[in-house]
Design an enzyme around this catalytic site. Structure first.
Site, short mmCIF file in Angstrom:
data_model
loop_
_atom_site.label_atom_id
_atom_site.label_comp_id
_atom_site.label_asym_id
_atom_site.label_seq_id
_atom_site.Cartn_x
_atom_site.Cartn_y
_atom_site.Cartn_z
N LYS A 22 0.89 -1.12 0.13
CA LYS A 22 -0.03 -0.03 0.04
C LYS A 22 0.75 1.28 -0.04
CE LYS A 22 -1.67 1.61 4.12
NZ LYS A 22 -1.33 3.07 4.42
N ASN A 23 1.74 1.33 0.79
CA ASN A 23 2.73 2.42 1.17
C ASN A 23 3.59 2.86 -0.02
OD1 ASN A 23 1.04 3.25 3.20
ND2 ASN A 23 2.60 2.88 4.77
N ARG A 92 -4.36 11.04 4.00
CA ARG A 92 -3.53 12.15 3.98
C ARG A 92 -2.28 12.25 3.01
NH1 ARG A 92 -2.50 14.04 8.85
NH2 ARG A 92 -0.65 14.78 8.08
N CYS A 116 -4.52 13.37 12.68
CA CYS A 116 -4.81 12.19 12.29
C CYS A 116 -4.93 11.28 13.69
CB CYS A 116 -3.71 11.62 11.33
SG CYS A 116 -3.45 9.91 11.34
N ARG A 121 0.81 14.93 12.76
CA ARG A 121 1.32 14.75 11.36
C ARG A 121 1.58 15.89 10.63
NH1 ARG A 121 -1.01 8.99 9.60
NH2 ARG A 121 0.84 9.14 8.21
N ASP A 304 5.01 0.93 12.09
CA ASP A 304 3.70 0.31 11.62
C ASP A 304 3.72 -1.05 12.31
OD1 ASP A 304 2.97 2.44 10.32
OD2 ASP A 304 3.52 1.99 8.56
N ILE A 326 8.00 7.64 16.94
CA ILE A 326 7.68 8.11 15.73
C ILE A 326 6.52 9.04 15.68
CG2 ILE A 326 7.15 7.79 13.08
CD1 ILE A 326 9.78 6.90 14.04
N ARG A 396 -8.50 -0.47 4.93
CA ARG A 396 -7.44 0.80 4.27
C ARG A 396 -6.32 0.17 3.71
NH1 ARG A 396 -7.11 6.42 7.23
NH2 ARG A 396 -5.83 6.74 5.15
#
Ligand code: EPZ
Length: 417
Positions: A22-23, A92, A116, A121, A304, A326, A396
């Site tokens: 996805k990213n 975003r 978020c 962010r 993540d 993070i 998502r």
């Protein structure tokens, strides 16, 4: 609204295939704005965030065709330079269109994403970098407006490692005039995938995957065909699913080298990981050792994977400390994990997890994408029934997760609430 119903306690076993990332797909799709042509991408995951990116691109005037996991994007017809609040607020990463639109049209108007669930962010470093490249940037009515006749190469030193910021400026620099040097650049594998796509389009980029990236602007970019890299976070989530259920799972289509930090920690926890012929076999231990983790930019332990690792530590023999470095608010899964009987205390950015003998199934609520995954993992390892609601977060970023887990023997079903 859908929810997942899990009857836990099954050891997972068998084979599972990881989807495309996805990213990596999100910025790669956006990068096609830079090259008015027809592009083709394979191994694209079927996800809500991908659909949102497609909508953003269509709103700009691109034509998109999808066939299974292959997506064709024709960017010749793009004739708008605005991304609206309606779309940016749902994802975003849409803000990344700003730089490419500015490069192609000399102007762009893009909604500010706003906060978020996992943190504030901001995108200040994206904007600072574009300004250093000569963009005239102003904010009005919740929108960023940027203008530049031609972006100019610049030397940009990021205050902190930012994945999106690095991707954004990498794209903007590809067709800028002269050389851009990105220092303290993020090194995530998704940035390398994006750079590879840009290079195939004709960009001149050196050093992606290191903290210094040099880009020599070219006057135009052309069409590209590319297979997206596997999703390392989905792969890591399956590794923990095998570990937490004491299972034995073979994972296909993953790049284990993208997950070194997780692999070392799982091995410390007693998990057996065997990489043979591009298939990664993960065997859960009888007893899970308690292991501390600190999230860091790549190649450190990924934020993540923090929530999923915490689910594993809930059943460890002893106490572990999990530090989130993070995002400032990425512990929302803690109170939900405690509904399974987990023993967790938080102080600032550190959570102390004291392992318990067993978790007991409970109704819980997903709060963000990776938190949802951690609740599923806890549900798989619990006795009795777990119901995870608000799983639109999950949709998502995890392609067919309940089907993939059911294929490994999990008793998991999607039902309508
Ligand atoms: C990417 O977000 C990922 N999203 C996130 O994945 C991931 O958690 C994150 O990188 C970190 O690995 C996508 O790739 C679409 P950052 P991004 O810019 O790019 C601060 C998931 O679950 N910062 O590296 O937005 C920021 O607030 C998602 O799939 C600034 O202060 O993350 C954060 O504290 C969630 N100013 C830190 O840097 C800026 O201008 C790292 O953020 C930019 C960032």
């Amino acid at each position: 609204m859908d929810k997942l119903v899990i009857h836990g306690g099954k050891k997972l076993s068998g084979d599972v295939t990881v989807s495309g990332s996805k990213n990596a797909s999100l910025p790669v799709f956006v990068s096609t704005i830079l090259a008015p042509a027809e592009h083709e991408f394979s191994n694209v995951p079927f996800l809500r965030d991908i659909n949102t990116t497609i909508k953003v691109m269509e709103q700009l005037g691109a034509t998109i065709q999808g066939n299974g996991n292959v997506v064709r994007i024709d960017t010749r017809g793009i004739d708008k330079h605005e991304a609206t609040y309606e779309l940016v607020k749902t994802m975003r990463a849409s803000v990344l269109v700003l730089g490419p639109l500015l490069s192609r049209f000399g102007k762009a108007r893009v909604s500010l994403p706003g906060g978020c669930a996992i943190g504030a962010r901001p995108i200040n470093l994206h904007l600072k970098g574009l300004a250093a490249m000569g963009a005239d940037i102003s904010l009005s009515h919740g929108y960023v407006e940027a203008k530049a006749k031609k972006l100019q190469g610049a030397r940009i030193n990021f205050d902190i490692s930012t994945v999106g910021g690095t991707e954004h400026l990498l794209m903007a620099a590809a067709t800028a005039k002269g050389e851009t040097i990105l220092e303290n650049a993020a090194r995530e594998p998704e940035i390398v995938d994006l750079a590879n796509v840009l290079i195939k389009m004709g960009a001149r980029i050196e050093g992606a995957g290191t903290d210094t990236i040099r880009i020599t602007g070219v006057s135009e970019l052309g069409p590209v065909t590319h297979r997206m890299m596997p999703d390392r976070i989905e792969a890591g989530t399956f590794m923990i699913a095998a570990a937490i259920t004491g299972g034995d799972v073979k994972i296909h289509n993953m790049q284990l080298e993208h997950l070194d930090a997780l692999v070392f920690k799982l091995q410390d926890a007693g998990v057996e990981i065997i990489n043979k012929d591009n298939v990664v076999r993960v065997k859960g231990p009888k007893k899970i050792n308690a292991v501390n983790i600190k999230t860091r930019p790549y190649p450190g332990f990924p934020t993540d994977m923090q929530a999923q690792f915490m689910a594993l530590m809930c059943l460890a023999d002893g106490a572990s400390v999990i530090s989130e470095n993070i995002f400032e608010n990425r512990f929302m899964h803690v109170s939900e994990l405690m509904r399974f009987g987990a023993d967790i205390t938080t102080e600032g950015n550190a959570a102390t997890v004291k392992g318990v003998k067993k978790l007991s199934g409970a109704p819980v609520m997903a709060t963000d994408l990776r938190a949802s995954a951690s609740l599923i993992l806890a549900g798989l390892a619990s006795d009795n029934t777990t119901e995870v609601s608000r799983i639109y977060h999950l949709d998502r970023g995890y392609e067919f997760i309940e089907k993939k887990l059911a294929g490994l023997g999990a008793d998991i079903k999607r039902v309508q609430e």
